[in-house]
Design an enzyme around this catalytic site. Structure first.
Site, PDB file in Angstrom:
ATOM      1  CE  LYS A  69      -3.879  -2.300   2.248  1.00 60.69           C
ATOM      2  NZ  LYS A  69      -4.625  -2.617   3.471  1.00 60.69           N
ATOM      3  CD  GLN A  85      -3.604  -4.276   6.565  1.00 64.57           C
ATOM      4  OE1 GLN A  85      -3.680  -3.239   5.920  1.00 64.57           O
ATOM      5  NE2 GLN A  85      -4.035  -5.423   6.084  1.00 64.57           N
ATOM      6  CG  ASP A 134      -9.640   0.029   4.907  1.00 66.24           C
ATOM      7  OD1 ASP A 134      -9.262  -0.436   3.815  1.00 66.24           O
ATOM      8  OD2 ASP A 134      -9.021  -0.140   5.978  1.00 66.24           O
TER       9      ASP A 134
HETATM   10  N1  GUN Z   1      -6.963  -6.742   6.130  1.00 64.71           N
HETATM   11  C1  GUN Z   1      -7.258  -7.478   5.030  1.00 64.71           C
HETATM   12  N2  GUN Z   1      -7.813  -6.704   4.081  1.00 64.71           N
HETATM   13  C2  GUN Z   1      -7.871  -5.462   4.587  1.00 64.71           C
HETATM   14  C3  GUN Z   1      -8.321  -4.217   4.064  1.00 64.71           C
HETATM   15  O1  GUN Z   1      -8.814  -4.096   2.943  1.00 64.71           O
HETATM   16  N3  GUN Z   1      -8.189  -3.150   4.888  1.00 64.71           N
HETATM   17  C4  GUN Z   1      -7.682  -3.243   6.140  1.00 64.71           C
HETATM   18  N4  GUN Z   1      -7.610  -2.151   6.877  1.00 64.71           N
HETATM   19  N5  GUN Z   1      -7.249  -4.381   6.645  1.00 64.71           N
HETATM   20  C5  GUN Z   1      -7.340  -5.477   5.874  1.00 64.71           C
END
Ligand code: GUN
Length: 285
Positions: A53, A97, A120
């Site tokens: 990311k 996350q 998100d």
């Molecule tokens: N863990 C797995 N997929 C995601 C996501 O799309 N966003 C976040 N914040 N955590 C995750």
């Protein structure tokens, strides 16, 4: 019929160029879109996702900050940091996350993020806005799925979309977004009896369960569009989706591969959301 491939990697590449161009324009107006990522503990998969990311942010010219904590951090400390980021004008997107350690309530953390910075699309306010068809920050994976479908020559209106999987971050919102585009939507999940009876009716099938090769050719209607959100490892440790690709591709009209399908789209839509959140601050001034 042999299906055409929906090449997520290529669609994502083009979209990231578009993001980079828009970031450049914003920078000329003295706004650098900024993303803050909070990572708790040392889950290796999370660490890899977060690294990707951040890399994507830098490649498009965005600012990104990684805030790391040991898994002994308390809810109060985490909320304090989120509150600080909510008030920081250099940060337009905040992402915590997941998963978080067991002693931390994930819902509480998501709700602590300002909905305007929730890139998100997990905050109940944003989910509510999505449900009522308002313009908002959408959850990245289902948003990416919709963008992939938009790339092919198919009108979603009146189509039967069958979603396999009902997670809060993929299955449920994917169905909602397709409903917003006038599809007729059926949700299937682990308790569904006779899964095939439903999937065989699908004009658009979204597989988001996390079970390698669950969807075989006898689940598919001839000519269906098949989107595979699964990310699994098979017995040989190879990355694979929920769909038995080799046989299903002989029956579908379009199919997404794994890897190189939905995966690259998720981070791309995170970039779009961060850009959108940054642009929204301009409109407010
Ligand atoms: N863990 C797995 N997929 C995601 C996501 O799309 N966003 C976040 N914040 N955590 C995750």
């Amino acid at each position: 019929m042999t299906a055409k491939l929906i090449n997520g990697k290529e669609i994502a590449r083009k979209k990231r160029i578009q993001v980079a161009n828009e970031v450049k324009k914003l920078k000329e107006m003295n706004v650098t879109p900024g993303l803050a990522v909070i990572l708790v503990g040392d889950n290796q998969a999370s660490r890899t996702y977060v690294r990707n990311k951040q890399k994507a942010c830098h490649e498009t010219g965005m600012h990104s900050e990684l805030i790391e904590y040991e898994d002994t951090i308390t809810e109060q400390e985490l909320i304090k940091k989120i509150t600080e980021l909510n008030e920081d004008p250099s940060i337009h997107g905040i992402l915590v996350q997941l998963p978080l350690p067991k002693h931390i309530n994930e819902i509480k953390m998501i709700e602590a993020i300002s909905p305007e910075k929730d890139v998100d699309g997990f905050h109940p306010i944003n989910i509510g806005r999505m449900m009522t068809g308002q313009d908002t920050l959408l959850p990245c994976t289902p948003y990416g799925v919709l963008e992939m479908i938009a790339e092919i020559d198919i009108d979603i209106t009146g189509k039967h979309a069958v979603i396999v999987g009902r997670s809060n971050i993929v299955g449920k919102p994917a169905g909602q977004l397709l409903l917003n585009k006038n599809a007729t939507v059926t949700y299937c999940h682990s308790k569904t009896k006779d899964l095939k009876a439903y999937t065989k009716q699908a004009d658009i099938l979204i597989a988001a369960v996390g079970k390698a090769n669950l969807i075989t050719s006898d689940h598919i209607k001839e000519g269906a569009v098949v989107i595979d959100v699964g990310m699994n490892r098979n017995e040989e440790g190879k990355l694979c989706g929920d769909v038995a690709f080799d046989e299903v591709k002989e029956k579908a009209s379009y199919i997404t591969p794994v890897p190189g399908g939905v995966g690259p789209m998720t981070i791309t839509m995170l970039l779009f959301n961060t850009l959108k959140a940054a642009k929204n601050t301009l409109n407010k001034e």
